[in-house]
Design an enzyme around this catalytic site. Structure first.
Site, PDB file in Angstrom:
ATOM      1  N   VAL A  14     -77.189  64.308 -63.428  1.00 37.28           N
ATOM      2  CA  VAL A  14     -77.244  62.990 -64.557  1.00 37.28           C
ATOM      3  C   VAL A  14     -76.546  61.775 -64.064  1.00 37.28           C
ATOM      4  O   VAL A  14     -76.694  60.732 -64.906  1.00 37.28           O
ATOM      5  CB  VAL A  14     -76.473  63.482 -65.839  1.00 37.28           C
ATOM      6  CG1 VAL A  14     -76.999  64.735 -66.537  1.00 37.28           C
ATOM      7  CG2 VAL A  14     -74.909  63.951 -65.385  1.00 37.28           C
ATOM      8  N   LYS A  38     -65.143  64.999 -53.559  1.00 35.99           N
ATOM      9  CA  LYS A  38     -66.111  66.018 -54.086  1.00 35.99           C
ATOM     10  C   LYS A  38     -65.487  67.458 -53.738  1.00 35.99           C
ATOM     11  O   LYS A  38     -65.798  68.018 -52.533  1.00 35.99           O
ATOM     12  CB  LYS A  38     -67.161  65.727 -53.298  1.00 35.99           C
ATOM     13  CG  LYS A  38     -68.425  66.775 -53.776  1.00 35.99           C
ATOM     14  CD  LYS A  38     -69.246  66.704 -55.177  1.00 35.99           C
ATOM     15  CE  LYS A  38     -70.022  67.376 -55.552  1.00 35.99           C
ATOM     16  NZ  LYS A  38     -70.869  67.254 -56.860  1.00 35.99           N
ATOM     17  N   GLU A 113     -65.079  63.867 -58.377  1.00 36.00           N
ATOM     18  CA  GLU A 113     -66.220  64.257 -59.007  1.00 36.00           C
ATOM     19  C   GLU A 113     -66.438  65.876 -59.074  1.00 36.00           C
ATOM     20  O   GLU A 113     -66.230  66.530 -58.062  1.00 36.00           O
ATOM     21  CB  GLU A 113     -67.520  63.892 -57.947  1.00 36.00           C
ATOM     22  CG  GLU A 113     -69.060  64.201 -58.781  1.00 36.00           C
ATOM     23  CD  GLU A 113     -70.165  63.851 -57.990  1.00 36.00           C
ATOM     24  OE1 GLU A 113     -70.117  62.976 -57.030  1.00 36.00           O
ATOM     25  OE2 GLU A 113     -71.300  64.375 -58.392  1.00 36.00           O
ATOM     26  N   GLY A 114     -66.835  66.285 -60.171  1.00 36.12           N
ATOM     27  CA  GLY A 114     -66.841  67.604 -60.404  1.00 36.12           C
ATOM     28  C   GLY A 114     -68.358  68.245 -59.748  1.00 36.12           C
ATOM     29  O   GLY A 114     -68.727  67.626 -58.857  1.00 36.12           O
ATOM     30  N   ILE A 115     -68.794  69.250 -60.208  1.00 39.53           N
ATOM     31  CA  ILE A 115     -69.995  69.975 -59.696  1.00 39.53           C
ATOM     32  C   ILE A 115     -70.721  70.475 -60.844  1.00 39.53           C
ATOM     33  O   ILE A 115     -70.108  71.035 -61.772  1.00 39.53           O
ATOM     34  CB  ILE A 115     -69.740  70.850 -58.707  1.00 39.53           C
ATOM     35  CG1 ILE A 115     -70.986  71.687 -58.156  1.00 39.53           C
ATOM     36  CG2 ILE A 115     -68.780  72.251 -59.098  1.00 39.53           C
ATOM     37  CD1 ILE A 115     -70.839  72.240 -56.560  1.00 39.53           C
ATOM     38  N   GLY A 116     -72.054  69.947 -61.022  1.00 41.92           N
ATOM     39  CA  GLY A 116     -72.972  70.199 -62.226  1.00 41.92           C
ATOM     40  C   GLY A 116     -72.346  69.526 -63.443  1.00 41.92           C
ATOM     41  O   GLY A 116     -71.765  68.565 -63.507  1.00 41.92           O
ATOM     42  N   ASN A 173     -75.759  56.814 -68.518  1.00 39.74           N
ATOM     43  CA  ASN A 173     -76.694  56.476 -67.378  1.00 39.74           C
ATOM     44  C   ASN A 173     -78.056  56.558 -67.728  1.00 39.74           C
ATOM     45  O   ASN A 173     -78.374  57.720 -68.141  1.00 39.74           O
ATOM     46  CB  ASN A 173     -76.075  57.406 -66.184  1.00 39.74           C
ATOM     47  CG  ASN A 173     -76.909  57.191 -64.935  1.00 39.74           C
ATOM     48  OD1 ASN A 173     -76.962  55.809 -64.521  1.00 39.74           O
ATOM     49  ND2 ASN A 173     -77.384  58.155 -64.192  1.00 39.74           N
ATOM     50  N   PRO A 202     -78.004  50.881 -65.596  1.00 36.91           N
ATOM     51  CA  PRO A 202     -79.459  50.804 -66.006  1.00 36.91           C
ATOM     52  C   PRO A 202     -80.311  51.753 -65.106  1.00 36.91           C
ATOM     53  O   PRO A 202     -79.736  52.411 -63.968  1.00 36.91           O
ATOM     54  CB  PRO A 202     -79.748  49.326 -65.456  1.00 36.91           C
ATOM     55  CG  PRO A 202     -78.687  49.035 -64.452  1.00 36.91           C
ATOM     56  CD  PRO A 202     -77.682  49.747 -64.995  1.00 36.91           C
TER      57      PRO A 202
HETATM   58  N1  LIG Z   1     -79.412  55.064 -63.376  1.00 32.93           N
HETATM   59  C1  LIG Z   1     -80.051  55.601 -62.356  1.00 32.93           C
HETATM   60  N2  LIG Z   1     -81.360  54.983 -62.131  1.00 32.93           N
HETATM   61  C2  LIG Z   1     -82.143  55.573 -61.098  1.00 32.93           C
HETATM   62  N3  LIG Z   1     -81.985  56.837 -60.432  1.00 32.93           N
HETATM   63  C3  LIG Z   1     -80.799  57.240 -60.790  1.00 32.93           C
HETATM   64  C4  LIG Z   1     -80.014  56.797 -61.762  1.00 32.93           C
HETATM   65  N4  LIG Z   1     -78.626  57.576 -61.883  1.00 32.93           N
HETATM   66  C5  LIG Z   1     -79.186  58.703 -60.989  1.00 32.93           C
HETATM   67  N5  LIG Z   1     -80.321  58.539 -60.350  1.00 32.93           N
HETATM   68  C6  LIG Z   1     -80.691  59.333 -59.284  1.00 32.93           C
HETATM   69  O1  LIG Z   1     -80.888  60.765 -59.947  1.00 32.93           O
HETATM   70  C7  LIG Z   1     -80.557  61.692 -59.006  1.00 32.93           C
HETATM   71  C8  LIG Z   1     -79.297  62.524 -59.423  1.00 32.93           C
HETATM   72  O2  LIG Z   1     -78.092  61.640 -59.390  1.00 32.93           O
HETATM   73  P1  LIG Z   1     -76.894  62.086 -59.140  1.00 32.93           P
HETATM   74  O3  LIG Z   1     -76.821  62.621 -57.756  1.00 32.93           O
HETATM   75  O4  LIG Z   1     -75.849  60.804 -59.044  1.00 32.93           O
HETATM   76  O5  LIG Z   1     -76.467  63.312 -60.212  1.00 32.93           O
HETATM   77  P2  LIG Z   1     -75.231  64.284 -60.288  1.00 32.93           P
HETATM   78  O6  LIG Z   1     -74.852  64.382 -61.520  1.00 32.93           O
HETATM   79  O7  LIG Z   1     -74.215  63.675 -59.235  1.00 32.93           O
HETATM   80  O8  LIG Z   1     -76.021  65.559 -59.495  1.00 32.93           O
HETATM   81  P3  LIG Z   1     -75.178  66.748 -59.054  1.00 32.93           P
HETATM   82  O9  LIG Z   1     -74.946  67.706 -60.283  1.00 32.93           O
HETATM   83  O10 LIG Z   1     -75.965  67.458 -57.703  1.00 32.93           O
HETATM   84  O11 LIG Z   1     -73.715  66.131 -58.479  1.00 32.93           O
HETATM   85  C9  LIG Z   1     -80.211  61.138 -57.633  1.00 32.93           C
HETATM   86  O12 LIG Z   1     -81.448  60.963 -56.945  1.00 32.93           O
HETATM   87  C10 LIG Z   1     -80.098  59.470 -57.957  1.00 32.93           C
HETATM   88  O13 LIG Z   1     -80.046  58.547 -57.023  1.00 32.93           O
HETATM   89  C1  LIG Z   2     -76.815  72.162 -56.247  1.00 30.78           C
HETATM   90  C2  LIG Z   2     -76.563  71.035 -57.379  1.00 30.78           C
HETATM   91  N1  LIG Z   2     -76.986  69.722 -56.904  1.00 30.78           N
HETATM   92  C3  LIG Z   2     -75.335  70.910 -58.048  1.00 30.78           C
HETATM   93  N2  LIG Z   2     -74.389  70.358 -57.108  1.00 30.78           N
HETATM   94  C4  LIG Z   2     -74.538  72.192 -58.308  1.00 30.78           C
HETATM   95  C5  LIG Z   2     -75.005  72.514 -59.785  1.00 30.78           C
HETATM   96  C6  LIG Z   2     -74.471  73.967 -60.440  1.00 30.78           C
HETATM   97  C7  LIG Z   2     -74.966  74.197 -61.856  1.00 30.78           C
HETATM   98  C8  LIG Z   2     -74.400  75.631 -62.290  1.00 30.78           C
HETATM   99  C9  LIG Z   2     -75.083  75.795 -63.684  1.00 30.78           C
HETATM  100  O1  LIG Z   2     -74.584  75.204 -64.738  1.00 30.78           O
HETATM  101  O2  LIG Z   2     -76.008  76.556 -63.642  1.00 30.78           O
HETATM  102 MG   LIG Z   3     -73.254  64.608 -57.736  1.00 27.21          MG
END
Ligand SMILES: Nc1ncnc2c1ncn2[C@@H]1O[C@H](COP(=O)(O)OP(=O)(O)OP(=O)(O)O)[C@@H](O)[C@H]1O
Ligand SMILES: C[C@H](N)[C@H](N)CCCCCC(=O)O
Ligand SMILES: [Mg+2]
Length: 221
Positions: A14, A38, A113-116, A173, A202
């Site tokens: 997200v 992270k 930063e958390g995870i998921g 976002n 954006p």
């Molecule tokens: N506002 C945005 N505009 C365009 N692309 C975006 C935007 N926000 C995120 N993205 C893209 O979407 C994808 C997911 O974003 P991001 O990796 O920040 O998510 P995350 O929540 O950190 O994911 P994870 O759970 O894997 O850590 C990435 O490829 C990122 O570049």
């Molecule tokens: C691998 C991925 N990019 C994330 N870092 C991990 C997401 C874990 C999600 C677990 C769940 O809620 O099912």
């Molecule tokens: Mg991430």
């Protein structure tokens, strides 16, 4: 005195990393020493690096050792407790808390930063919500703006409150460039979430957190 925030999201993918990097740039622009953690990352490239960790390192203005930034670098891009089990590991909080304390002495602002999403199983010490509690940090919620995000956001806010944690703010976002009625959805979220909206990032065809940094209209307290 270092201020730290735990960055959670309505789901995986997200924009937690994107928003964290943008916030790092914005806070660095205020003359602050900033970095991110992270604690648990799942998914390594051929060089053994995790994309989130590398993006967070690039956005920080204080150089921090990878093993402190990312105590658990797991190979498989899957749920972290599964990725850890594949490697015969258990994710424990003690190394994460120790790394946090070390990093917190090096910066003014530390973003974790958390995870998921908010409630992702980690190991014997609990899930990612329990980790935020153990770290005793206020949270910033990144809401991926797409159909369905209101439910995910309100469930997450409810879970944060149920743990007695403080929501310091939330970020909208734009992950869906063609989301219908986005402004009305944002207004609904703002009406339901009792925390400041820090900004709406954006959709960017080429995501650049240094540019998105300008979208923050409110900084966390
Ligand atoms: N506002 C945005 N505009 C365009 N692309 C975006 C935007 N926000 C995120 N993205 C893209 O979407 C994808 C997911 O974003 P991001 O990796 O920040 O998510 P995350 O929540 O950190 O994911 P994870 O759970 O894997 O850590 C990435 O490829 C990122 O570049
Ligand atoms: C691998 C991925 N990019 C994330 N870092 C991990 C997401 C874990 C999600 C677990 C769940 O809620 O099912
Ligand atoms: Mg991430």
């Amino acid at each position: 005195m270092t201020q730290a925030y735990f960055i959670t999201g309505t789901d995986t993918g997200v924009g937690k990393t994107f928003a964290t990097c943008a916030l790092l740039h914005r806070l660095a622009g205020q003359g602050l020493r900033v970095a991110a953690m992270k604690p648990v990352a799942a998914g390594l490239d051929a060089a053994g690096l995790n994309e989130d960790v590398e993006l967070l390192r690039a956005a920080a203005n204080v150089h921090c050792a990878r093993d402190l930034m990312n105590p658990y670098a797991l190979r498989s891009p899957v749920a972290p407790h599964l990725a850890a089990a594949e490697e015969g590991l258990e994710i424990r909080f003690a190394p994460i808390l120790a790394a946090f304390e070390t990093l917190a002495n090096q910066v003014d602002i530390l973003l974790v930063e958390g995870i998921g999403g908010f409630r992702v199983p980690l190991g014997p010490d609990g899930d990612s919500a329990d980790l935020a509690l153990a770290m005793d940090l206020p949270l910033i919620l990144v809401v991926g703006l797409r159909l369905g995000c209101i439910n995910h956001a309100l469930l997450t806010v409810e879970a944060i409150q149920a743990r007695g944690l403080r929501l310091a703010g939330w970020v909208g976002n734009c992950v869906d460039p063609v989301m219908a009625r986005r402004e009305e959805n944002l207004a609904a979220l703002a009406g339901y979430i009792d925390a400041p909206l820090l900004g709406v990032l954006p959709w960017m065809d080429r995501p650049d957190p240094a540019v998105a940094a300008d979208s923050f209209t409110w900084l966390p307290r």
